[in-house]
Write a protein that holds these residues in place. Sequence first.
Motif, PDB file in Angstrom:
ATOM      1  N   GLN A 134      10.026   7.901  -5.191  1.00  0.00           N
ATOM      2  CA  GLN A 134      11.024   6.837  -5.323  1.00  0.00           C
ATOM      3  C   GLN A 134      10.483   5.500  -4.833  1.00  0.00           C
ATOM      4  O   GLN A 134      10.710   4.453  -5.450  1.00  0.00           O
ATOM      5  CB  GLN A 134      12.291   7.201  -4.548  1.00  0.00           C
ATOM      6  CG  GLN A 134      13.490   6.329  -4.893  1.00  0.00           C
ATOM      7  CD  GLN A 134      13.870   6.454  -6.361  1.00  0.00           C
ATOM      8  OE1 GLN A 134      14.091   7.549  -6.867  1.00  0.00           O
ATOM      9  NE2 GLN A 134      13.922   5.336  -7.064  1.00  0.00           N
ATOM     10  N   ARG A 135       9.746   5.532  -3.716  1.00  0.00           N
ATOM     11  CA  ARG A 135       9.219   4.274  -3.148  1.00  0.00           C
ATOM     12  C   ARG A 135       8.264   3.592  -4.119  1.00  0.00           C
ATOM     13  O   ARG A 135       8.317   2.369  -4.307  1.00  0.00           O
ATOM     14  CB  ARG A 135       8.508   4.545  -1.817  1.00  0.00           C
ATOM     15  CG  ARG A 135       9.445   4.684  -0.627  1.00  0.00           C
ATOM     16  CD  ARG A 135       8.679   4.576   0.683  1.00  0.00           C
ATOM     17  NE  ARG A 135       7.706   5.648   0.834  1.00  0.00           N
ATOM     18  CZ  ARG A 135       7.959   6.810   1.419  1.00  0.00           C
ATOM     19  NH1 ARG A 135       9.187   7.059   1.884  1.00  0.00           N
ATOM     20  NH2 ARG A 135       7.034   7.735   1.536  1.00  0.00           N
ATOM     21  N   PHE A 161       2.648  -0.909 -13.881  1.00  0.00           N
ATOM     22  CA  PHE A 161       1.659  -0.537 -12.866  1.00  0.00           C
ATOM     23  C   PHE A 161       0.462  -1.476 -12.919  1.00  0.00           C
ATOM     24  O   PHE A 161       0.003  -1.994 -11.896  1.00  0.00           O
ATOM     25  CB  PHE A 161       1.226   0.908 -13.105  1.00  0.00           C
ATOM     26  CG  PHE A 161       0.438   1.522 -11.984  1.00  0.00           C
ATOM     27  CD1 PHE A 161       1.067   2.249 -10.998  1.00  0.00           C
ATOM     28  CD2 PHE A 161      -0.940   1.386 -11.922  1.00  0.00           C
ATOM     29  CE1 PHE A 161       0.344   2.841  -9.971  1.00  0.00           C
ATOM     30  CE2 PHE A 161      -1.676   1.959 -10.909  1.00  0.00           C
ATOM     31  CZ  PHE A 161      -1.029   2.692  -9.929  1.00  0.00           C
ATOM     32  N   GLU A 162      -0.023  -1.694 -14.149  1.00  0.00           N
ATOM     33  CA  GLU A 162      -1.183  -2.582 -14.321  1.00  0.00           C
ATOM     34  C   GLU A 162      -0.871  -4.005 -13.865  1.00  0.00           C
ATOM     35  O   GLU A 162      -1.697  -4.669 -13.242  1.00  0.00           O
ATOM     36  CB  GLU A 162      -1.607  -2.547 -15.797  1.00  0.00           C
ATOM     37  CG  GLU A 162      -2.773  -3.442 -16.145  1.00  0.00           C
ATOM     38  CD  GLU A 162      -2.293  -4.821 -16.552  1.00  0.00           C
ATOM     39  OE1 GLU A 162      -2.902  -5.805 -16.095  1.00  0.00           O
ATOM     40  OE2 GLU A 162      -1.308  -4.908 -17.296  1.00  0.00           O
ATOM     41  N   GLN A 163       0.338  -4.485 -14.141  1.00  0.00           N
ATOM     42  CA  GLN A 163       0.731  -5.823 -13.697  1.00  0.00           C
ATOM     43  C   GLN A 163       0.779  -5.888 -12.173  1.00  0.00           C
ATOM     44  O   GLN A 163       0.365  -6.880 -11.568  1.00  0.00           O
ATOM     45  CB  GLN A 163       2.096  -6.201 -14.287  1.00  0.00           C
ATOM     46  CG  GLN A 163       2.522  -7.634 -13.966  1.00  0.00           C
ATOM     47  CD  GLN A 163       3.886  -7.981 -14.552  1.00  0.00           C
ATOM     48  OE1 GLN A 163       4.457  -7.200 -15.320  1.00  0.00           O
ATOM     49  NE2 GLN A 163       4.408  -9.134 -14.200  1.00  0.00           N
ATOM     50  N   CYS A 164       1.291  -4.831 -11.550  1.00  0.00           N
ATOM     51  CA  CYS A 164       1.332  -4.777 -10.082  1.00  0.00           C
ATOM     52  C   CYS A 164      -0.075  -4.880  -9.492  1.00  0.00           C
ATOM     53  O   CYS A 164      -0.304  -5.599  -8.508  1.00  0.00           O
ATOM     54  CB  CYS A 164       1.986  -3.482  -9.621  1.00  0.00           C
ATOM     55  SG  CYS A 164       3.776  -3.444  -9.755  1.00  0.00           S
ATOM     56  N   LEU A 165      -1.018  -4.146 -10.084  1.00  0.00           N
ATOM     57  CA  LEU A 165      -2.397  -4.187  -9.600  1.00  0.00           C
ATOM     58  C   LEU A 165      -2.994  -5.576  -9.780  1.00  0.00           C
ATOM     59  O   LEU A 165      -3.664  -6.111  -8.885  1.00  0.00           O
ATOM     60  CB  LEU A 165      -3.246  -3.158 -10.340  1.00  0.00           C
ATOM     61  CG  LEU A 165      -2.949  -1.686 -10.050  1.00  0.00           C
ATOM     62  CD1 LEU A 165      -3.804  -0.804 -10.943  1.00  0.00           C
ATOM     63  CD2 LEU A 165      -3.202  -1.358  -8.598  1.00  0.00           C
ATOM     64  N   CYS A 191       0.857  -1.187   0.000  1.00  0.00           N
ATOM     65  CA  CYS A 191       0.000   0.000   0.000  1.00  0.00           C
ATOM     66  C   CYS A 191       0.896   1.240   0.000  1.00  0.00           C
ATOM     67  O   CYS A 191       1.604   1.507   0.983  1.00  0.00           O
ATOM     68  CB  CYS A 191      -0.908   0.017   1.224  1.00  0.00           C
ATOM     69  SG  CYS A 191      -2.015  -1.407   1.349  1.00  0.00           S
ATOM     70  N   LEU A 192       0.878   1.995  -1.092  1.00  0.00           N
ATOM     71  CA  LEU A 192       1.763   3.155  -1.242  1.00  0.00           C
ATOM     72  C   LEU A 192       1.010   4.322  -1.871  1.00  0.00           C
ATOM     73  O   LEU A 192       0.226   4.124  -2.807  1.00  0.00           O
ATOM     74  CB  LEU A 192       2.961   2.800  -2.136  1.00  0.00           C
ATOM     75  CG  LEU A 192       4.035   1.886  -1.526  1.00  0.00           C
ATOM     76  CD1 LEU A 192       5.005   1.437  -2.612  1.00  0.00           C
ATOM     77  CD2 LEU A 192       4.772   2.603  -0.407  1.00  0.00           C
ATOM     78  N   PRO A 193       1.244   5.537  -1.380  1.00  0.00           N
ATOM     79  CA  PRO A 193       0.595   6.709  -1.981  1.00  0.00           C
ATOM     80  C   PRO A 193       1.071   6.945  -3.413  1.00  0.00           C
ATOM     81  O   PRO A 193       2.267   6.842  -3.702  1.00  0.00           O
ATOM     82  CB  PRO A 193       1.025   7.866  -1.073  1.00  0.00           C
ATOM     83  CG  PRO A 193       1.452   7.235   0.203  1.00  0.00           C
ATOM     84  CD  PRO A 193       2.016   5.903  -0.177  1.00  0.00           C
ATOM     85  N   VAL A 194       0.129   7.256  -4.294  1.00  0.00           N
ATOM     86  CA  VAL A 194       0.485   7.694  -5.646  1.00  0.00           C
ATOM     87  C   VAL A 194       0.280   9.196  -5.778  1.00  0.00           C
ATOM     88  O   VAL A 194       0.640   9.779  -6.793  1.00  0.00           O
ATOM     89  CB  VAL A 194      -0.333   6.943  -6.721  1.00  0.00           C
ATOM     90  CG1 VAL A 194       0.055   5.482  -6.776  1.00  0.00           C
ATOM     91  CG2 VAL A 194      -1.831   7.108  -6.491  1.00  0.00           C
ATOM     92  N   ASP A 253       0.711  14.846  -7.425  1.00  0.00           N
ATOM     93  CA  ASP A 253       1.086  13.529  -7.949  1.00  0.00           C
ATOM     94  C   ASP A 253       2.509  13.179  -7.531  1.00  0.00           C
ATOM     95  O   ASP A 253       3.419  14.008  -7.625  1.00  0.00           O
ATOM     96  CB  ASP A 253       0.988  13.535  -9.477  1.00  0.00           C
ATOM     97  CG  ASP A 253       1.652  12.309 -10.087  1.00  0.00           C
ATOM     98  OD1 ASP A 253       1.171  11.201  -9.819  1.00  0.00           O
ATOM     99  OD2 ASP A 253       2.665  12.486 -10.799  1.00  0.00           O
ATOM    100  N   CYS A 254       2.708  11.956  -7.037  1.00  0.00           N
ATOM    101  CA  CYS A 254       4.067  11.519  -6.695  1.00  0.00           C
ATOM    102  C   CYS A 254       4.452  10.262  -7.467  1.00  0.00           C
ATOM    103  O   CYS A 254       5.488   9.658  -7.179  1.00  0.00           O
ATOM    104  CB  CYS A 254       4.215  11.282  -5.194  1.00  0.00           C
ATOM    105  SG  CYS A 254       3.162  10.001  -4.514  1.00  0.00           S
ATOM    106  N   PHE A 255       3.623   9.859  -8.428  1.00  0.00           N
ATOM    107  CA  PHE A 255       3.992   8.706  -9.242  1.00  0.00           C
ATOM    108  C   PHE A 255       4.800   9.148 -10.456  1.00  0.00           C
ATOM    109  O   PHE A 255       5.907   8.680 -10.704  1.00  0.00           O
ATOM    110  CB  PHE A 255       2.737   7.944  -9.682  1.00  0.00           C
ATOM    111  CG  PHE A 255       3.046   6.727 -10.509  1.00  0.00           C
ATOM    112  CD1 PHE A 255       3.911   5.749 -10.030  1.00  0.00           C
ATOM    113  CD2 PHE A 255       2.480   6.553 -11.760  1.00  0.00           C
ATOM    114  CE1 PHE A 255       4.204   4.624 -10.798  1.00  0.00           C
ATOM    115  CE2 PHE A 255       2.771   5.433 -12.525  1.00  0.00           C
ATOM    116  CZ  PHE A 255       3.642   4.467 -12.036  1.00  0.00           C
TER     117      PHE A 255
END
Length: 679
Positions: A191-192, A225-229, A157-160, A172-174
């Motif tokens: 970075q995270r 990103f989509e693969q991560c989801l 769980c990470l902020p985007v 936005d931080c992505f």
Amino acid sequence: MSYNTENIRNIALAGHAGAGKTTLFEALLHAGGVIQTQGSVERGTTQSDTDEQEKTRGHSIDTAIAAVPFGKSHINLIDTAGYADFRGPTLSAFAAVETVAIVVNAANGIEYGTRRIMERAAERRLARVLVVNKIDMEGAPLGALVDALRDEFGTQCLPVNLPADGGRQVLDCFFHGEGTTDFSSLADAHQRILDQVVEINETVMGHYLDSGEGELNPQELHDAFEQCLREGHLVPICFVSARTGAGVREFLELADRLLPNPAEGNPPPFLNGDGEEITVNADPLQHVIADVFKIVNDPFVGKLGVFRVWQGTVRRDTQLYIDESKKPFKVGHLFRLRGKTHEEIDQAIPGDIAAVAKVEEIHFDAVLHDSHDEDRIHLAPVRFPQPMFGLALEPKHKGQEQKLSQAIGRLAEEDPCFRVEHHKELNETVVRGLSDLHLKIMLERMKDRYSVEVNTHPPRIAYRETIAGRAEGHHRHKKQTGGAGQFGEVFLRVEPLDRGAGFEFVDAVKGGVIPGQFLPAIEKGIRQALEAGAIAGYPIQDVRVTVYDGKYHPVDSKEVAFISAGKKAFLDAVGKARPIVLEPIVDVEVAIPEASVGDVTGGLAGKRARIMGTDSLRGGEIVIKAQAPLAELTDYPTELKAMTGGRGRYSLDLSHYEPVPPPVQKQLAEAWKPHVDDD
């Protein structure tokens, strides 16, 4: 229509009651230009809460659907109810989307419903996004909430994006890593999340490292990103204020640029007639396969079946079949929904959500198709909580029995957790739901929509009967009435099966002592006894019956004789096989103020409950997990309200059946006065 399947995003807004899902739904429609003025829950002017009960109570009861065009995307949004009492339509919506946005109240943090929805979305292998709402509330501990979400649901769980300027804007931080936020370094957050995203794909990781941990191109970012989801490797955290609009456009941009389209999400399991999993392709040129996930009985357009297209293209004026029906229906009108507004459209492509009207045969979870190659395909069913609360109904005014039956039938079509049972032996109609509030709302709807009022009383508890041992039974049925008589003799054996196994009938007859044409009659008689019960008048389950011997007469043997012989031989065997009464045991979860823990646990212990554990929530709330006999919880809503000053809430779900204590069995058996057919 100016979009294709790759442009579609299907998102359900879900979460605990009071998190602001409906207000966010309105804000998203407003930001996408669908509505000119954002509606208000308090004023009853939202696009989703259109039912009079929803307006009066100030919260959602059913799901609502609307499409938002944004960027290159066509975003189908489904607003769902937050209260566990109305979980049926919420879980139904999960069968139509690739993504669930779990809305979290920034002030209240992780609540009971947050956990349950996260679990159910993961169970369906859906992409999950945590949407922290109400970030403009003074003193909302946003940094601590991010830590709590990561502790509770994992470091994935990470902020985007991050709030700034006291929650008045979101950065936005992505894609970017510069700017000042309220509680965290934007560069560190950037970075995270990049590190989390690129590690899922070796190729992307290689490009990332080769560039000196620089930026990746947008397509590489999207794919990773989509693969991560899809694989649960990332649960993005987004910040919004649905009231002020902060972060709302940013959420739509996230959906447009990064959330999975119907061809990218994890496809739900479709099964063929043999129960084997098959592949359904989001191909507009293939045969149509669509799943009905919502039924609406609309007083103006009639019965409305809302469906998600998984394969093929549904066009107006074409013909579709329902499940294995050989008779097609014509798609006379095809609709896109926006709350209660219906917009007529020409076609629905793979990934689309649409509706057809005035098709009486359509039903929840029906598969619509245009070729009999697909008539045995069905979507793996959603796991719904068992409706354990019951009320026996009778019309308040004589002559409305038929009207009552039709009204509750319509309501049951709309909510998979609202069930109707008819007990012939008691001449009793029973409705079951997830809570006393659930049933109260449904009966109020029945009065408002169909002008049917009812008297209610507690129904019989859904006890069951079974056996604890093996035994043999025998009965000879013989009648002589002057002409042709009746004759049938049956020897059989009964033995217990594992709990939940049901009923098994075994033909072990040798040598033709009972002709094969009479075996179905014997089974019919046994099934009559299974339904009526043997010791306390409750259905019998988890029994294997083996018919191994008997006699027949070439003239006098008839089906009716073997029905009677089978039934009474079975009852004879059950009486010798240590029959027992089983009671439903339910999983109970009670959310209460910490100060009420002693009273509530003591009260549960007095109801033969077993405390299984406790969880602590923010704000001093405790969740008690227990198992208890359903029969002991008849008056629990009133008791819990008294013990907690109205602040307690609870949910029930069927766990299993187990034997009642001997004194209870004796009491049930003595109260039952069986009706014995005359021979």
